[in-house]
Write a protein that holds these residues in place. Structure first.
Motif, PDB file in Angstrom:
ATOM      1  N   GLN A 239      -8.239  31.230  25.317  1.00  0.00           N
ATOM      2  CA  GLN A 239      -9.640  30.872  25.475  1.00  0.00           C
ATOM      3  C   GLN A 239      -9.871  30.393  26.887  1.00  0.00           C
ATOM      4  O   GLN A 239      -9.327  29.366  27.297  1.00  0.00           O
ATOM      5  N   ALA A 240     -10.698  31.120  27.618  1.00  0.00           N
ATOM      6  CA  ALA A 240     -11.059  30.717  28.966  1.00  0.00           C
ATOM      7  C   ALA A 240     -12.317  29.857  28.918  1.00  0.00           C
ATOM      8  O   ALA A 240     -13.211  30.092  28.097  1.00  0.00           O
TER       9      ALA A 240
ATOM     10  N   CYS B  42      -7.514  28.119  30.944  1.00  0.00           N
ATOM     11  CA  CYS B  42      -7.138  29.093  29.929  1.00  0.00           C
ATOM     12  C   CYS B  42      -6.211  28.396  28.955  1.00  0.00           C
ATOM     13  O   CYS B  42      -5.071  28.079  29.293  1.00  0.00           O
ATOM     14  N   ALA B  43      -6.707  28.142  27.768  1.00  0.00           N
ATOM     15  CA  ALA B  43      -5.926  27.446  26.747  1.00  0.00           C
ATOM     16  C   ALA B  43      -5.283  28.467  25.816  1.00  0.00           C
ATOM     17  O   ALA B  43      -5.961  29.368  25.313  1.00  0.00           O
ATOM     18  N   ALA B  44      -3.986  28.307  25.591  1.00  0.00           N
ATOM     19  CA  ALA B  44      -3.237  29.247  24.760  1.00  0.00           C
ATOM     20  C   ALA B  44      -2.846  28.596  23.446  1.00  0.00           C
ATOM     21  O   ALA B  44      -2.549  27.401  23.396  1.00  0.00           O
ATOM     22  N   SER B  45      -2.834  29.382  22.406  1.00  0.00           N
ATOM     23  CA  SER B  45      -2.369  28.897  21.110  1.00  0.00           C
ATOM     24  C   SER B  45      -1.730  30.053  20.355  1.00  0.00           C
ATOM     25  O   SER B  45      -2.064  31.209  20.583  1.00  0.00           O
ATOM     26  N   GLY B  46      -0.783  29.705  19.497  1.00  0.00           N
ATOM     27  CA  GLY B  46      -0.166  30.720  18.659  1.00  0.00           C
ATOM     28  C   GLY B  46       1.043  31.411  19.258  1.00  0.00           C
ATOM     29  O   GLY B  46       1.671  32.244  18.613  1.00  0.00           O
ATOM     30  N   PHE B  47       1.386  31.075  20.498  1.00  0.00           N
ATOM     31  CA  PHE B  47       2.595  31.641  21.087  1.00  0.00           C
ATOM     32  C   PHE B  47       3.106  30.680  22.145  1.00  0.00           C
ATOM     33  O   PHE B  47       2.382  29.796  22.613  1.00  0.00           O
TER      34      PHE B  47
ATOM     35  N   VAL C 279     -17.521  37.919  35.080  1.00  0.00           N
ATOM     36  CA  VAL C 279     -16.917  37.298  33.905  1.00  0.00           C
ATOM     37  C   VAL C 279     -15.411  37.244  34.171  1.00  0.00           C
ATOM     38  O   VAL C 279     -14.798  38.253  34.528  1.00  0.00           O
ATOM     39  N   TYR C 280     -14.852  36.067  34.002  1.00  0.00           N
ATOM     40  CA  TYR C 280     -13.434  35.856  34.258  1.00  0.00           C
ATOM     41  C   TYR C 280     -12.687  35.779  32.934  1.00  0.00           C
ATOM     42  O   TYR C 280     -13.101  35.067  32.022  1.00  0.00           O
ATOM     43  N   TYR C 281     -11.583  36.508  32.868  1.00  0.00           N
ATOM     44  CA  TYR C 281     -10.763  36.573  31.670  1.00  0.00           C
ATOM     45  C   TYR C 281      -9.348  36.109  31.983  1.00  0.00           C
ATOM     46  O   TYR C 281      -8.838  36.342  33.081  1.00  0.00           O
ATOM     47  N   CYS C 282      -8.720  35.499  31.006  1.00  0.00           N
ATOM     48  CA  CYS C 282      -7.282  35.266  31.132  1.00  0.00           C
ATOM     49  C   CYS C 282      -6.564  36.127  30.094  1.00  0.00           C
ATOM     50  O   CYS C 282      -7.129  36.480  29.053  1.00  0.00           O
TER      51      CYS C 282
END
Length: 126
Positions: free
Chosen positions: A3-4, A20-25, A91-94
């Protein structure tokens, strides 16, 4: 899942920090890259940080102005953007890709990532 966040409206010359928040890995086994896409243009590589956090590499437009950092304990990667220009509007993506530093750099260069997050809009006014 990625999630950015942190996008917004800023004046030319200003700064923003995206998260950029990461979850699940396990973030420490994945390289995290930032991409951006402006309307009508192809997706562009912004920069990437390796899984072990010791290597960062940047696209041409980001060098010298943008910095990527990582806090694996928080499972968050940051994109600090300074001296923003109207042409940075996008739009910025991670995105994340697993593997060795050499592999993930190649994957980032080709835009072949394992996970993509939803983007966050950055608008730079002149």
């Amino acid at each position: 899942q990625l999630q950015a966040s942190g996008g917004g409206l800023v004046q030319s010359g200003g700064s923003l920090r995206l998260s950029c928040a990461a979850s699940g890995f396990r973030v420490d086994t994945y390289a995290i890259g930032w991409f951006r896409q402006a309307p009508g243009l192809v997706r562009e590589r912004v920069g990437c940080i390796s899984a072990n956090e010791d290597t960062t590499y940047y696209g041409v437009s980001a060098k010298g102005r943008f910095t990527i950092s990582s806090d694996n304990a928080k499972k968050t990667v940051y994109l600090q953007m300074n001296n923003l220009r109207p042409e940075d509007t996008a739009v910025y993506y991670c995105a994340a890709v697993g593997g060795s530093t050499r592999y993930t750099q190649a994957a980032f260069d080709d835009g072949i990532m394992d996970y993509w997050g939803k983007g966050t809009q950055v608008t730079v006014s002149s």
